[in-house]
Design a protein around this motif. Structure first.
Motif, PDB file in Angstrom:
ATOM      1  N   ASP A   1      61.319  45.541  53.384  1.00 13.73           N
ATOM      2  CA  ASP A   1      60.749  45.523  52.043  1.00 13.73           C
ATOM      3  C   ASP A   1      61.048  46.864  51.383  1.00 13.73           C
ATOM      4  OD1 ASP A   1      58.851  43.617  50.518  1.00 13.73           O
ATOM      5  OD2 ASP A   1      58.018  45.597  50.113  1.00 13.73           O
ATOM      6  N   VAL A   2      61.563  46.832  50.153  1.00 12.16           N
ATOM      7  CA  VAL A   2      62.032  48.048  49.502  1.00 12.16           C
ATOM      8  C   VAL A   2      61.360  48.225  48.136  1.00 12.16           C
ATOM      9  CG1 VAL A   2      64.037  49.282  48.585  1.00 12.16           C
ATOM     10  CG2 VAL A   2      64.246  47.933  50.689  1.00 12.16           C
ATOM     11  N   VAL A   3      60.849  49.422  47.919  1.00 11.86           N
ATOM     12  CA  VAL A   3      60.287  49.832  46.632  1.00 11.86           C
ATOM     13  C   VAL A   3      61.243  50.828  46.005  1.00 11.86           C
ATOM     14  CG1 VAL A   3      58.344  50.920  45.464  1.00 11.86           C
ATOM     15  CG2 VAL A   3      57.939  49.523  47.486  1.00 11.86           C
ATOM     16  N   VAL A   4      61.573  50.650  44.722  1.00  8.82           N
ATOM     17  CA  VAL A   4      62.438  51.596  44.024  1.00  8.82           C
ATOM     18  C   VAL A   4      61.729  52.056  42.758  1.00  8.82           C
ATOM     19  CG1 VAL A   4      63.676  49.759  42.782  1.00  8.82           C
ATOM     20  CG2 VAL A   4      64.756  51.992  43.091  1.00  8.82           C
ATOM     21  N   ASP A   5      61.832  53.338  42.478  1.00 13.87           N
ATOM     22  CA  ASP A   5      61.180  53.908  41.299  1.00 13.87           C
ATOM     23  C   ASP A   5      62.092  53.727  40.086  1.00 13.87           C
ATOM     24  OD1 ASP A   5      59.694  55.279  39.454  1.00 13.87           O
ATOM     25  OD2 ASP A   5      59.378  57.050  40.705  1.00 13.87           O
ATOM     26  N   LEU A   6      61.680  52.836  39.185  1.00 14.72           N
ATOM     27  CA  LEU A   6      62.451  52.548  37.977  1.00 14.72           C
ATOM     28  C   LEU A   6      61.851  53.195  36.735  1.00 14.72           C
ATOM     29  CD1 LEU A   6      63.036  48.722  38.586  1.00 14.72           C
ATOM     30  CD2 LEU A   6      64.558  50.623  39.170  1.00 14.72           C
ATOM     31  N   ARG A   7      60.845  54.045  36.900  1.00 14.41           N
ATOM     32  CA  ARG A   7      60.129  54.634  35.774  1.00 14.41           C
ATOM     33  C   ARG A   7      60.877  55.849  35.231  1.00 14.41           C
ATOM     34  NH1 ARG A   7      54.811  55.182  39.404  1.00 14.41           N
ATOM     35  NH2 ARG A   7      56.436  56.306  40.535  1.00 14.41           N
ATOM     36  N   VAL A   8      61.405  55.696  34.036  1.00 12.99           N
ATOM     37  CA  VAL A   8      62.173  56.784  33.414  1.00 12.99           C
ATOM     38  C   VAL A   8      61.249  57.978  33.181  1.00 12.99           C
ATOM     39  CG1 VAL A   8      63.523  57.471  31.406  1.00 12.99           C
ATOM     40  CG2 VAL A   8      63.736  55.141  32.315  1.00 12.99           C
ATOM     41  N   GLY A   9      61.675  59.136  33.688  1.00 14.25           N
ATOM     42  CA  GLY A   9      60.867  60.339  33.571  1.00 14.25           C
ATOM     43  C   GLY A   9      60.078  60.671  34.818  1.00 14.25           C
ATOM     44  N   SER A  10      60.071  59.763  35.793  1.00 14.24           N
ATOM     45  CA  SER A  10      59.357  60.014  37.047  1.00 14.24           C
ATOM     46  C   SER A  10      60.098  61.054  37.884  1.00 14.24           C
ATOM     47  CB  SER A  10      59.234  58.724  37.845  1.00 14.24           C
ATOM     48  OG  SER A  10      58.800  58.981  39.180  1.00 14.24           O
ATOM     49  N   PRO A  11      59.369  61.904  38.605  1.00 14.48           N
ATOM     50  CA  PRO A  11      60.025  62.872  39.488  1.00 14.48           C
ATOM     51  C   PRO A  11      60.876  62.202  40.573  1.00 14.48           C
ATOM     52  CG  PRO A  11      57.709  63.428  39.183  1.00 14.48           C
ATOM     53  CD  PRO A  11      57.910  62.081  38.591  1.00 14.48           C
ATOM     54  N   THR A  12      60.568  60.947  40.890  1.00 17.73           N
ATOM     55  CA  THR A  12      61.333  60.251  41.931  1.00 17.73           C
ATOM     56  C   THR A  12      62.148  59.090  41.336  1.00 17.73           C
ATOM     57  OG1 THR A  12      59.363  58.911  42.442  1.00 17.73           O
ATOM     58  CG2 THR A  12      59.748  60.866  43.788  1.00 17.73           C
ATOM     59  N   PHE A  13      62.502  59.182  40.062  1.00 21.23           N
ATOM     60  CA  PHE A  13      63.273  58.120  39.418  1.00 21.23           C
ATOM     61  C   PHE A  13      64.559  57.834  40.205  1.00 21.23           C
ATOM     62  CE2 PHE A  13      66.685  56.887  36.421  1.00 21.23           C
ATOM     63  CZ  PHE A  13      66.152  55.677  35.984  1.00 21.23           C
ATOM     64  N   GLY A  14      64.806  56.557  40.481  1.00 19.98           N
ATOM     65  CA  GLY A  14      65.996  56.151  41.219  1.00 19.98           C
ATOM     66  C   GLY A  14      65.865  56.236  42.724  1.00 19.98           C
ATOM     67  N   ARG A  15      64.754  56.775  43.232  1.00 24.37           N
ATOM     68  CA  ARG A  15      64.566  56.870  44.679  1.00 24.37           C
ATOM     69  C   ARG A  15      64.022  55.547  45.212  1.00 24.37           C
ATOM     70  NH1 ARG A  15      60.713  61.537  46.889  1.00 24.37           N
ATOM     71  NH2 ARG A  15      62.340  62.763  45.857  1.00 24.37           N
ATOM     72  N   TRP A  16      64.375  55.225  46.448  1.00 18.05           N
ATOM     73  CA  TRP A  16      63.857  54.021  47.087  1.00 18.05           C
ATOM     74  C   TRP A  16      63.285  54.353  48.455  1.00 18.05           C
ATOM     75  CZ3 TRP A  16      65.868  52.334  51.771  1.00 18.05           C
ATOM     76  CH2 TRP A  16      67.095  52.902  52.154  1.00 18.05           C
ATOM     77  N   GLU A  17      62.417  53.490  48.937  1.00 16.11           N
ATOM     78  CA  GLU A  17      61.889  53.615  50.287  1.00 16.11           C
ATOM     79  C   GLU A  17      61.670  52.219  50.852  1.00 16.11           C
ATOM     80  OE1 GLU A  17      58.464  55.930  52.927  1.00 16.11           O
ATOM     81  OE2 GLU A  17      58.724  56.377  50.797  1.00 16.11           O
ATOM     82  N   GLY A  18      62.039  52.046  52.107  1.00 11.65           N
ATOM     83  CA  GLY A  18      61.916  50.752  52.762  1.00 11.65           C
ATOM     84  C   GLY A  18      60.879  50.759  53.864  1.00 11.65           C
ATOM     85  N   VAL A  19      60.185  49.637  54.031  1.00 13.12           N
ATOM     86  CA  VAL A  19      59.193  49.448  55.086  1.00 13.12           C
ATOM     87  C   VAL A  19      59.471  48.109  55.762  1.00 13.12           C
ATOM     88  CG1 VAL A  19      56.741  49.130  55.619  1.00 13.12           C
ATOM     89  CG2 VAL A  19      57.430  50.774  53.859  1.00 13.12           C
ATOM     90  N   ARG A  20      59.538  48.094  57.067  1.00 12.13           N
ATOM     91  CA  ARG A  20      59.701  46.831  57.790  1.00 12.13           C
ATOM     92  C   ARG A  20      58.378  46.078  57.793  1.00 12.13           C
ATOM     93  NH1 ARG A  20      62.902  44.420  62.124  1.00 12.13           N
ATOM     94  NH2 ARG A  20      61.590  42.977  63.302  1.00 12.13           N
TER      95      ARG A  20
END
Length: 207
Positions: free
Chosen positions: A83-102
């Motif tokens: 399962d993968v979450v990606v930060d799509l919020r423009v202006g976020s410090p982690t914009f474009g970053r993703w993290e996966g959890v099994r």
């Protein structure tokens, strides 16, 4: 039940405590009060979804306009997924970053993601079955997707040939979605979250 915030603001991993004996097992996979304590406001439950996927299927990245957005609480009741979450919020410090959890039917973990974040997953087994709670009902005019194989996101999907839906295969890249104004703004998402904390929801009796 333990809550662990991921590296992306607004995303959490939930680790349940399983109670088993020769008859089987019991666990709490969702707790209204524990989640509200962690994220700062209750999850408004508006819709429950079930998704079944064959091995190698990749779905995502899906997100909704904010407001109202769509927060999700996701668990895997059969098989396994990344399962993968990606930060799509423009202006976020982690914009474009993703993290996966099994997520699987052994550890039975769950993931919570707040409004404005993108969600996707890869089925690691056949008949991988996700059950997820949503804060809003389905709104086709307000829901969008970013291509899950976008090289700028560089998600490390654990499959050689991902199987995509026609919708996901035709989705724009992150840069294209940003250029066309589809992506949510970080400040708008934070303001919306603050409004949820201010408004709140009544807790069930006894909480």
């Amino acid at each position: 039940m333990k809550m662990r915030e991921l590296s992306i603001e607004g995303a959490w991993e939930i680790i349940p405590q399983q109670h088993g004996d020769p008859r089987g097992l019991f666990m709490e996979w969702y707790r209204f009060d524990r989640l509200a304590e962690a994220v700062g406001h209750p999850l408004r439950l508006a819709q429950g979804n079930l998704s079944v996927s064959a091995r190698g299927v990749v779905r995502g990245f899906h997100f909704a306009d904010v407001p109202p957005g769509q927060a999700k609480y996701v668990t895997c009741v059969r098989g396994a997924v990344l399962d993968v979450v990606v930060d799509l919020r423009v202006g976020s410090p982690t914009f474009g970053r993703w993290e996966g959890v099994r997520l699987d039917d052994v550890d039975r973990r769950a993931v919570y993601l707040s409004e404005g974040l993108g969600h996707g997953f890869c089925a690691l087994t056949d008949d991988a079955t996700l059950s997820y709670l949503c804060s809003t009902t389905y709104n086709p005019t307000g829901e969008h997707a970013v291509h899950p194989l976008d090289p700028d996101l560089a998600v490390e999907w654990p499959v050689e040939e991902p199987k995509l839906s026609a919708r996901d295969a035709a989705a724009p890249t992150l840069a294209q979605a940003r250029g066309s104004g589809l992506l949510p703004e970080y400040d708008a998402c934070r303001s919306f979250t603050e409004s949820l904390r201010a408004d709140g929801l009544p807790y069930p009796d006894g909480i």
